[in-house]
Write an enzyme that holds these catalytic residues in place. Structure first.
Site, PDB file in Angstrom:
ATOM      1  N   GLY A   1      33.967 -10.253  -0.313  1.00 43.01           N
ATOM      2  CA  GLY A   1      33.020 -11.355  -0.395  1.00 43.01           C
ATOM      3  C   GLY A   1      31.594 -10.867  -0.577  1.00 43.01           C
TER       4      GLY A   1
ATOM      5  N   GLY B   1      36.882 -13.351  -7.967  1.00 45.54           N
ATOM      6  CA  GLY B   1      37.768 -12.208  -7.782  1.00 45.54           C
ATOM      7  C   GLY B   1      38.549 -11.883  -9.046  1.00 45.54           C
ATOM      8  N   ASP B   2      38.903 -12.919  -9.796  1.00 47.79           N
ATOM      9  CA  ASP B   2      39.625 -12.709 -11.052  1.00 47.79           C
ATOM     10  C   ASP B   2      38.716 -12.045 -12.082  1.00 47.79           C
ATOM     11  OD1 ASP B   2      41.646 -14.202  -9.764  1.00 47.79           O
ATOM     12  OD2 ASP B   2      40.749 -16.058 -10.486  1.00 47.79           O
TER      13      ASP B   2
END
Length: 317
Positions: free
Chosen positions: A224, A253-254
């Site tokens: 994060g 995140g992707d």
């Protein structure tokens, strides 16, 4: 070329609101409709970088047809696997302070024949092109058992393919036995995999090392706001970037995984690319994937001096 596999894709609607008031009429100030699913987002980020990508995914009903149409409009080649059930539709509500409320539908239940057809389509697409990586991402839909990813990894390795895996829970643990080349958990998924809380960056490093002992070739862990970790057979690195304002963390995140694979999928340079892509993604609306103009590589720091005692901004219990 990067081939992505998304067993449970979606049609994502994102609404921006001044604030979310439960039980009241909320009027959106912005709206987006995007093709969704973790592997789909990886393909979108790869395409935004000007690289070729093919998205393998089961599609059904009107939502599935719209997902294919939207991906085609973004220059992404689609290898659809027709299924009887309709592709799920998800809703996200984004507030100005970065708070995101998501409602994810379960998706269709795949038959055993559809599950096998999905595996066979991945094999056909890999054998027909010059594939650098296969990125297998997201939750498994109903009808696919926890070992489905493990089967995919085993088949891909038999064909000498490199596999990046982004999933969680029993599906991740089962797949680790087949030694995926890279796994990409977030802090919560990392804690779940090792069965204990993560309070510091050092805790995350130890958990990543345990995933390697369980079979992962490398672990790219998103922490994060605290940054990202890369732990592989040659060492560990910590990457971070300054973010002025978070607009939406959908697909961040992707985007990080796409940046990592675009840069070769190995070592500190790939980690720096992952951090740059993730930092750019959170500053864009909805699930918009960053292009080269959105990246700020100069604002990224990658070091082997990992702040092991740093308490995570959002510890995972």
């Amino acid at each position: 070329m990067i081939l992505t596999v998304t067993p449970n894709p979606s049609l994502d609607r994102t609404y921006e609101v001044p604030s979310l008031d439960r039980g009241e009429v909320n009027r959106a100030t912005g709206e987006r409709v995007d093709p969704g699913g973790k592997g789909v987002n990886v393909s979108r980020a790869v395409a935004a970088a000007g690289r070729r990508t093919i998205a393998v995914l089961p599609l059904g009903g009107a939502p599935g047809a719209l997902v294919a149409e939207l991906l085609d409009a973004q220059g992404i080649e689609v290898a659809p696997v027709p299924v009887a059930g309709a592709t799920r539709s998800n809703i996200s509500v984004a507030e100005p302070d970065g708070t995101l409320t998501k409602i994810n539908a379960p998706g269709p239940e795949l038959s055993s024949a559809e599950a096998e057809s999905l595996l066979e389509t991945v094999r056909q697409q890999y054998r027909s092109g010059d594939t650098d990586w296969i990125a297998c991402c997201g939750s498994l839909p109903r009808g696919l058992g926890p070992s489905w990813y493990a089967d995919l990894v085993a088949r891909a390795h038999a064909a000498r393919a490199r596999i990046a895996l982004d999933t969680s829970g029993p599906a991740l643990l089962a797949a680790l036995r087949e030694r995926p080349d890279v796994v990409k958990p977030n802090a919560e998924e990392l804690a779940e995999a090792v069965g204990r809380p993560l309070t510091t960056v050092g805790d995350a490093v130890k958990a990543a090392e345990e995933l390697r002992e369980m079979g992962a070739g490398a672990v790219l862990a998103s922490l994060g706001a605290d940054g990202q970790l890369l732990v592989d057979g040659s060492g560990a690195w910590f990457g971070s970037a300054q973010v002025d304002a978070v607009r939406s963390n959908v697909g961040a995140g992707d985007s990080s995984l796409a940046g990592f694979l675009i840069a070769g999928g190995r070592g500190p340079d790939a980690l720096a690319s992952a951090v740059a892509h993730g930092a750019a993604a959170v500053q864009l609306p909805g699930s918009v994937m960053p292009g080269p103009a959105d990246l700020d590589p100069s604002g990224v720091t990658v070091t082997t001096r990992i702040p092991v005692d740093r308490v995570l901004t959002e510890p995972v219990s």
